[in-house]
Design an enzyme around this catalytic site. Structure first.
Site, PDB file in Angstrom:
ATOM      1  N   ASP A  47       0.806  -1.279   0.096  1.00  0.00           N
ATOM      2  CA  ASP A  47      -0.049   0.010   0.117  1.00  0.00           C
ATOM      3  C   ASP A  47       0.796   1.255  -0.104  1.00  0.00           C
ATOM      4  OD1 ASP A  47      -2.209  -1.674  -0.109  1.00  0.00           O
ATOM      5  OD2 ASP A  47      -2.500  -1.542   2.112  1.00  0.00           O
ATOM      6  N   HIS A 254      29.573   7.177  -7.360  1.00  0.00           N
ATOM      7  CA  HIS A 254      27.753   7.018  -6.783  1.00  0.00           C
ATOM      8  C   HIS A 254      27.686   6.596  -5.541  1.00  0.00           C
ATOM      9  CE1 HIS A 254      26.822   7.420 -11.618  1.00  0.00           C
ATOM     10  NE2 HIS A 254      27.116   8.543 -10.967  1.00  0.00           N
ATOM     11  N   ASP A 271      27.795  15.282  -1.754  1.00  0.00           N
ATOM     12  CA  ASP A 271      27.417  15.802  -3.142  1.00  0.00           C
ATOM     13  C   ASP A 271      25.924  15.692  -3.146  1.00  0.00           C
ATOM     14  OD1 ASP A 271      26.052  16.323  -5.805  1.00  0.00           O
ATOM     15  OD2 ASP A 271      27.751  14.878  -6.625  1.00  0.00           O
ATOM     16  N   ASP A 282      22.400  21.415  -7.243  1.00  0.00           N
ATOM     17  CA  ASP A 282      23.458  20.186  -7.225  1.00  0.00           C
ATOM     18  C   ASP A 282      24.651  20.472  -6.891  1.00  0.00           C
ATOM     19  OD1 ASP A 282      24.752  17.928  -7.861  1.00  0.00           O
ATOM     20  OD2 ASP A 282      24.530  17.781 -10.254  1.00  0.00           O
ATOM     21  N   HIS A 365      35.060  11.419 -15.062  1.00  0.00           N
ATOM     22  CA  HIS A 365      33.804  11.902 -15.399  1.00  0.00           C
ATOM     23  C   HIS A 365      34.003  13.350 -16.275  1.00  0.00           C
ATOM     24  CE1 HIS A 365      33.574  14.734 -12.001  1.00  0.00           C
ATOM     25  NE2 HIS A 365      34.007  13.818 -11.072  1.00  0.00           N
ATOM     26  N   HIS A 369      26.810  18.892 -16.368  1.00  0.00           N
ATOM     27  CA  HIS A 369      25.649  18.794 -17.288  1.00  0.00           C
ATOM     28  C   HIS A 369      24.659  19.798 -17.149  1.00  0.00           C
ATOM     29  CE1 HIS A 369      23.853  18.056 -13.048  1.00  0.00           C
ATOM     30  NE2 HIS A 369      25.114  17.551 -12.973  1.00  0.00           N
ATOM     31  N   HIS A 376      19.874  16.254 -13.941  1.00  0.00           N
ATOM     32  CA  HIS A 376      20.640  16.218 -15.186  1.00  0.00           C
ATOM     33  C   HIS A 376      19.449  16.621 -16.192  1.00  0.00           C
ATOM     34  CE1 HIS A 376      24.093  12.964 -13.941  1.00  0.00           C
ATOM     35  NE2 HIS A 376      24.056  13.995 -13.258  1.00  0.00           N
ATOM     36  N   GLU A 419      31.763  20.871 -12.157  1.00  0.00           N
ATOM     37  CA  GLU A 419      32.157  19.783 -11.260  1.00  0.00           C
ATOM     38  C   GLU A 419      33.441  19.013 -11.415  1.00  0.00           C
ATOM     39  OE1 GLU A 419      29.379  16.496 -10.712  1.00  0.00           O
ATOM     40  OE2 GLU A 419      28.058  17.675 -12.281  1.00  0.00           O
ATOM     41  N   TYR A 423      40.248  11.536  -7.900  1.00  0.00           N
ATOM     42  CA  TYR A 423      39.799  10.275  -7.089  1.00  0.00           C
ATOM     43  C   TYR A 423      41.252   9.376  -7.318  1.00  0.00           C
ATOM     44  CZ  TYR A 423      35.464  12.476  -8.666  1.00  0.00           C
ATOM     45  OH  TYR A 423      34.431  13.484  -8.700  1.00  0.00           O
ATOM     46  N   ARG A 440      35.655  16.385  -5.024  1.00  0.00           N
ATOM     47  CA  ARG A 440      35.128  17.194  -6.163  1.00  0.00           C
ATOM     48  C   ARG A 440      34.243  18.229  -5.582  1.00  0.00           C
ATOM     49  NH1 ARG A 440      32.233  13.220  -7.373  1.00  0.00           N
ATOM     50  NH2 ARG A 440      30.128  13.340  -6.160  1.00  0.00           N
ATOM     51  N   GLU A 442      31.736  21.186  -6.916  1.00  0.00           N
ATOM     52  CA  GLU A 442      30.628  21.212  -7.644  1.00  0.00           C
ATOM     53  C   GLU A 442      29.714  22.593  -7.383  1.00  0.00           C
ATOM     54  OE1 GLU A 442      27.851  18.041  -7.811  1.00  0.00           O
ATOM     55  OE2 GLU A 442      27.106  18.663  -9.934  1.00  0.00           O
TER      56      GLU A 442
HETATM   57  N1  GLY Z   1      24.743  14.712  -7.883  1.00  0.00           N
HETATM   58  C1  GLY Z   1      24.634  14.298  -9.499  1.00  0.00           C
HETATM   59  C2  GLY Z   1      25.815  14.973 -10.118  1.00  0.00           C
HETATM   60  O1  GLY Z   1      26.684  15.626  -9.655  1.00  0.00           O
HETATM   61  O2  GLY Z   1      25.900  14.903 -11.368  1.00  0.00           O
HETATM   62 MN    MN Z   2      26.173  17.299 -10.824  1.00  0.00          MN
HETATM   63 MN    MN Z   3      26.264  16.608  -7.742  1.00  0.00          MN
END
Ligand code: GLY
Ligand code: MN
Ligand code: MN
Length: 472
Positions: A47, A254, A271, A282, A365, A369, A376, A419, A423, A440, A442
């Site tokens: 439910d 992630h 993050d 973000d 990476h 974005h 995203h 960002e 690493y 990182r 961002e």
């Molecule tokens: N938190 C997702 C990214 O940084 O793209």
């Molecule tokens: Mn991001």
């Molecule tokens: Mn992020």
């Protein structure tokens, strides 16, 4: 940047959605009809449902957040909403429904009906239009539903019904509209960024304070602080799963906030950011758990920060979407050679490191974005006016063939994240004092004619500013 107050935003919103629908009507042409459902509710188990989140396209055109709703826009500029009917018993259990009688005045639409009338009404609304527009491959079962309405219409051709000849994907058209943020969107995104920034500040201070008090700190303590700050400022939810990564966990891109120990002498990478009134923020910050960077941590942190500054400087109208990434990579790659993460005797010069993507071992990476209603966000990353200019090349690492098209040219009002990161996993030849450091940084940016405006700099980013904040 916009300076609208929250009250002005609320007063203006119906006009904003009406203007977007008018623009859509004009784009689909006089003979077009656009059909846009909101998102389906998602069951979690038995439910219990997952917290409901409307569809972004639907919300962009209506500002309406109830489930089981559809918008129909016709090329003559009329908008019809199909929504849940009033139902006293269901409202006792599930909550208030606007209902089709109140909807037109409340939302500034031309007409509204119960969603239970969709099958009865849609064939008639489609009759005589030459093109049907709807978002392709986004809503399970939508194509089948539309086929059903077209089939019902075709069954009446003997009685004069006229079927549309073409179907078009609405995504590309709405993506282009959503890509450039208007003043209302920019104001909401700035507020989301400020709330998220305040949450990061709280998490940084809590970490240092608890460690100073000799308490055990876990990732979930910091996550709780973030969520508390989002919600107490009216944000509806996190914009994505919060990453709170202590020590080596920061090298898992992630990673999710879990129960890892936050230890003095290690870094914490957070993050996390909120969604406010349908718009995402973000933010990533990386800080020393106890408030003081060690030498190696500071070395790599300042390198990532310098790469972010280079990327920010490259973010302006007229530049390509890839320019900030290329600027960040150049600084990071040079820094990796300078600090000994990469050995120039093995990898060669800066140009070689970039060409052969040797930096990929520590930076795997992209630098950003689009961001907007979706974290995203939608929008083509290739320049529409140059779509035919395709070139191919071999990827330096995998040997695979990569198809390149010219990257999107940035325009004022586009929103993107910046960002970069580093690493460091232990490996042969990697200096031990850098092992397990993940960093990182961002921020969210709106492109302006001369550069970009950062929405998320209420939370400090410099080494001394972070240390000062965590001392207080
Ligand atoms: N938190 C997702 C990214 O940084 O793209
Ligand atoms: Mn991001
Ligand atoms: Mn992020």
């Amino acid at each position: 940047m916009s300076n609208l107050t929250h009250q002005e935003i609320a007063m203006n919103t119906n006009a904003i959605y009406a203007q977007r629908r008018a623009q859509l009507a004009q784009k689909i042409g006089a003979g077009g009809i656009a059909i846009i459902p909101t998102a389906a509710e998602q069951q979690r188990n038995r439910d219990s449902d997952f917290p409901y989140r409307h569809d972004s396209y639907f919300y962009y055109l209506t500002g309406f957040t109830e489930p089981k709703a559809w918008l129909v826009v016709t090329g003559d500029g009329r908008s019809t909403l199909f929504c849940q009917p009033k139902d006293t018993e269901r409202e006792i259990w599930d909550g208030y429904r606007l209902g089709p009688t109140a909807a037109p005045a409340q939302l500034g639409l031309e007409a509204a009906y119960s969603e239970t009338e969709l099958d009865a009404q849609l064939p008639g609304l489609i009759d005589g239009r030459d093109a049907v527009w709807f978002p392709f491959a986004t809503h399970k079962g939508l194509e089948t539903r539309i086929d059903g309405w077209l089939g019902a219409l075709r069954a009446r051709v003997r009685f004069g019904a006229l079927c549309p000849k073409t179907q078009h994907d609405l995504c590309g058209l709405l993506d282009e509209m959503r890509l450039v943020k208007d003043a209302h969107e920019q104001a909401t995104m700035l507020r989301a960024g400020q709330i998220s920034g305040a949450a990061h500040i709280r998490a940084m201070q809590l970490s240092a304070n608890m460690l100073r008090a000799g308490q055990e700190v876990r990732e979930y303590h910091l996550e709780a602080e973030l969520l508390h700050e989002f919600r107490r400022n009216g944000a509806q939810s996190p914009a994505y799963g919060s990453i709170v990564a202590a020590g080596a966990n920061a090298c898992v891109l992630h990673y999710r906030a879990d129960r890892g120990l936050v230890q003095s002498g290690e870094l914490v990478l957070i993050d996390a950011a909120c969604e406010l009134d349908g718009y995402a923020s973000d933010i990533t910050r990386t800080f020393p758990a106890n408030g003081v960077f060690t030498g190696p941590q500071r070395t790599l942190y300042e390198l990532v920060l310098a790469s972010q500054e280079a990327a920010i400087a490259a973010t302006k109208a007229g530049a390509r979407f890839t320019d900030p990434h290329d600027a960040a990579v150049k600084v990071l790659a040079q820094g990796m050679l300078d600090v000994g993460l990469l050995d120039k005797n093995k990898v060669g010069s800066l140009d070689d490191v970039i060409e052969k993507r040797a930096y990929f071992q520590f930076y795997m990476h992209r630098t950003g974005h689009w961001i907007g209603m979706d974290v995203h966000d939608c929008g083509d990353y290739t320049e529409p006016s140059e779509i035919g200019q395709v070139s191919t090349r071999q990827d330096a690492l995998t040997g695979g063939t990569i198809k390149d098209r010219p990257a999107r040219i940035l325009r004022a009002g586009m929103a993107l994240t910046i960002e970069p990161g580093i690493y460091v996993r232990p490996a042969d030849g990697v200096p031990e004092h850098f092992h397990h450091i993940g960093i990182r940084i961002e921020d969210d940016a709106i492109v302006t004619d001369n550069g970009c405006a950062l929405l998320t700099r209420s939370v400090p980013v410099g080494v001394s500013e972070i240390e000062a904040l965590m001392r207080s």
